[in-house]
Design a protein around this motif. Structure first.
Motif, PDB file in Angstrom:
ATOM      1  N   PRO A   1     -84.314 -67.057  17.409  1.00  0.00           N
ATOM      2  CA  PRO A   1     -83.436 -66.137  16.682  1.00  0.00           C
ATOM      3  C   PRO A   1     -83.030 -66.696  15.326  1.00  0.00           C
ATOM      4  CG  PRO A   1     -82.694 -66.448  18.954  1.00  0.00           C
ATOM      5  CD  PRO A   1     -83.726 -67.503  18.679  1.00  0.00           C
ATOM      6  N   LEU A   2     -82.969 -65.819  14.330  1.00  0.00           N
ATOM      7  CA  LEU A   2     -82.550 -66.199  12.987  1.00  0.00           C
ATOM      8  C   LEU A   2     -81.296 -65.421  12.605  1.00  0.00           C
ATOM      9  CD1 LEU A   2     -85.995 -66.217  11.122  1.00  0.00           C
ATOM     10  CD2 LEU A   2     -84.864 -68.101  12.327  1.00  0.00           C
ATOM     11  N   LEU A   3     -80.331 -66.120  12.004  1.00  0.00           N
ATOM     12  CA  LEU A   3     -79.070 -65.515  11.614  1.00  0.00           C
ATOM     13  C   LEU A   3     -78.905 -65.620  10.105  1.00  0.00           C
ATOM     14  CD1 LEU A   3     -78.748 -66.633  14.619  1.00  0.00           C
ATOM     15  CD2 LEU A   3     -76.298 -66.648  14.179  1.00  0.00           C
ATOM     16  N   GLU A   4     -78.605 -64.500   9.469  1.00  0.00           N
ATOM     17  CA  GLU A   4     -78.298 -64.499   8.044  1.00  0.00           C
ATOM     18  C   GLU A   4     -77.363 -63.326   7.750  1.00  0.00           C
ATOM     19  OE1 GLU A   4     -81.686 -63.761   5.520  1.00  0.00           O
ATOM     20  OE2 GLU A   4     -82.725 -62.622   7.067  1.00  0.00           O
ATOM     21  N   PHE A   5     -76.468 -63.554   6.781  1.00  0.00           N
ATOM     22  CA  PHE A   5     -75.454 -62.550   6.461  1.00  0.00           C
ATOM     23  C   PHE A   5     -75.369 -62.269   4.963  1.00  0.00           C
ATOM     24  CE2 PHE A   5     -73.944 -65.093  10.116  1.00  0.00           C
ATOM     25  CZ  PHE A   5     -73.880 -64.098  11.091  1.00  0.00           C
ATOM     26  N   ASN A   6     -76.286 -62.814   4.166  1.00  0.00           N
ATOM     27  CA  ASN A   6     -76.108 -62.809   2.721  1.00  0.00           C
ATOM     28  C   ASN A   6     -76.285 -61.455   2.049  1.00  0.00           C
ATOM     29  OD1 ASN A   6     -78.825 -62.923   3.366  1.00  0.00           O
ATOM     30  ND2 ASN A   6     -79.374 -64.288   1.687  1.00  0.00           N
ATOM     31  N   LYS A   7     -76.607 -60.392   2.806  1.00  0.00           N
ATOM     32  CA  LYS A   7     -76.648 -59.046   2.236  1.00  0.00           C
ATOM     33  C   LYS A   7     -75.520 -58.161   2.778  1.00  0.00           C
ATOM     34  CE  LYS A   7     -81.626 -58.883   1.309  1.00  0.00           C
ATOM     35  NZ  LYS A   7     -82.899 -58.167   1.612  1.00  0.00           N
ATOM     36  N   MET A   8     -74.688 -58.730   3.642  1.00  0.00           N
ATOM     37  CA  MET A   8     -73.607 -57.964   4.236  1.00  0.00           C
ATOM     38  C   MET A   8     -72.464 -57.785   3.232  1.00  0.00           C
ATOM     39  SD  MET A   8     -74.368 -56.998   7.245  1.00  0.00           S
ATOM     40  CE  MET A   8     -75.043 -57.341   8.873  1.00  0.00           C
ATOM     41  N   PRO A   9     -71.681 -56.712   3.375  1.00  0.00           N
ATOM     42  CA  PRO A   9     -70.614 -56.448   2.391  1.00  0.00           C
ATOM     43  C   PRO A   9     -69.511 -57.496   2.367  1.00  0.00           C
ATOM     44  CG  PRO A   9     -70.513 -54.887   4.233  1.00  0.00           C
ATOM     45  CD  PRO A   9     -71.804 -55.621   4.353  1.00  0.00           C
ATOM     46  N   PHE A  10     -69.338 -58.264   3.468  1.00  0.00           N
ATOM     47  CA  PHE A  10     -68.292 -59.280   3.498  1.00  0.00           C
ATOM     48  C   PHE A  10     -68.744 -60.613   2.899  1.00  0.00           C
ATOM     49  CE2 PHE A  10     -70.441 -59.318   7.682  1.00  0.00           C
ATOM     50  CZ  PHE A  10     -70.942 -60.608   7.687  1.00  0.00           C
ATOM     51  N   TRP A  11     -70.024 -60.751   2.544  1.00  0.00           N
ATOM     52  CA  TRP A  11     -70.545 -62.047   2.105  1.00  0.00           C
ATOM     53  C   TRP A  11     -69.912 -62.511   0.794  1.00  0.00           C
ATOM     54  CZ3 TRP A  11     -72.530 -65.754   4.657  1.00  0.00           C
ATOM     55  CH2 TRP A  11     -73.193 -66.800   4.015  1.00  0.00           C
TER      56      TRP A  11
END
Length: 315
Positions: A147-157
């Protein structure tokens, strides 16, 4: 606080709010060392950035745990890092306590008192990347079910980066400025921010094995219906999932979006490929979330009626 520690706390507490539980050190298999929490492997003990148990266990299977390697690299995480994660998974899953007494005990049938009494787990290893992953890394991870986790396009980033004391564009150009500013952030600030975001998140495992983080932007607290529909506004933006009265955003892995966008020459082909992407990779999901602070799991499927309408509109 260092960026790596802040990112570990952020990932950990988002998952705790989704329903995962932190693993306590037992002093043997999992113990506290100088770098932090450590987990025994066949060849060596390893630092566990984030170690959690899932909200539910799979029947007829050994108990599972999730170890997340958090990478605060300034560039995208590449293939070698994911290969290392695969080796880590093999090493910790093959751990066994074997000493001279046990080896000698195998020479006869009387082995009473030799077997060590400790719980055994099946470990999954995931990788979280501050700045995302290269396409080869994503394809290798998909092949080996990492599994890979990334959040850098989410509105809270953007808010998270601001809390740390820098703007994302400055991370590459002005590292010294970032080093001077980041010490101002406290663990409590990071945890409070992650708790707030985590209350609006769920995690889904798709029919293709992808791990997606769903961020709620409208509707009541998490409460999924049996069906959902998917759409997007621009190819580079997060996708939108609607289920019941809830609307969620999620990042489509680049390894999938690249296949979707290959050899596109018109809006018609773009829409046709998007429909194919939904059917091939996102047609069903197992969603983990919380209701009134209690863990919940639900199997949901794509709205076939809406998908058929979209196909007919292209004809």
């Amino acid at each position: 606080m260092k960026l790596g520690r802040a990112y570990e706390l952020f990932v950990k507490y988002i998952l705790i709010n989704i329903g995962f539980s932190p693993v306590k050190s037992d002093g043997l298999y999992v113990f506290d060392g100088a770098p932090g929490q450590m987990i025994q492997g066949l060849g060596e003990a390893h630092n566990a950035d984030v170690l959690l148990e899932p909200p539910v266990q799979t029947p007829f299977f050994s108990r599972t745990r999730l170890l997340i390697e958090c990478k605060d690299y300034r560039q995208k995480v590449g293939l070698n890092t994911i290969r290392s994660a695969l080796g880590l998974r093999e090493d910790i899953n093959h751990f066994e306590i074997v000493d001279i007494n046990r080896l000698q005990g195998r020479q006869n049938q009387r082995r009473h008192g030799i077997t060590y009494n400790y719980d055994r787990f099946s470990y999954q290893v995931a990788v979280a990347a501050f700045n995302g992953f290269t396409v080869p890394a994503q394809e290798f991870a998909a092949t080996h079910r990492i599994p890979l986790l990334e959040f850098n396009k989410m509105p809270f980033w953007q808010d998270f980066c601001t809390l740390l004391g820098y703007q994302p564009a400055d991370f590459h150009r002005r590292p010294q400025w970032f080093i001077e500013q980041k010490e101002q952030v406290t663990e409590d600030q990071i945890i409070d921010f992650a708790n707030e975001i985590g209350q609006h998140m769920a995690v889904a495992v798709t029919n293709s094995g992808q791990l997606l983080f769903l961020y709620q932007i409208s509707g009541e607290r998490n409460n999924f219906s049996d069906f959902y529909r998917l759409y997007w506004k621009t190819p580079s933006s997060p996708w939108i999932l609607e289920s019941g009265n809830q609307t969620y955003l999620f990042q489509l892995p680049k390894s999938i979006s690249q296949k979707w966008l290959e050899n596109i020459s018109s809006d018609f082909e773009l829409k046709a490929k998007a429909i194919s992407c939904k059917a091939d990779f996102l047609s069903s999901m197992i969603v983990y979330y919380t209701i009134n602070c209690l863990p919940a799991v639900k199997m949901i499927s794509i709205d076939e009626y809406a998908l058929d309408i979209a196909k007919k509109q292209l004809e």
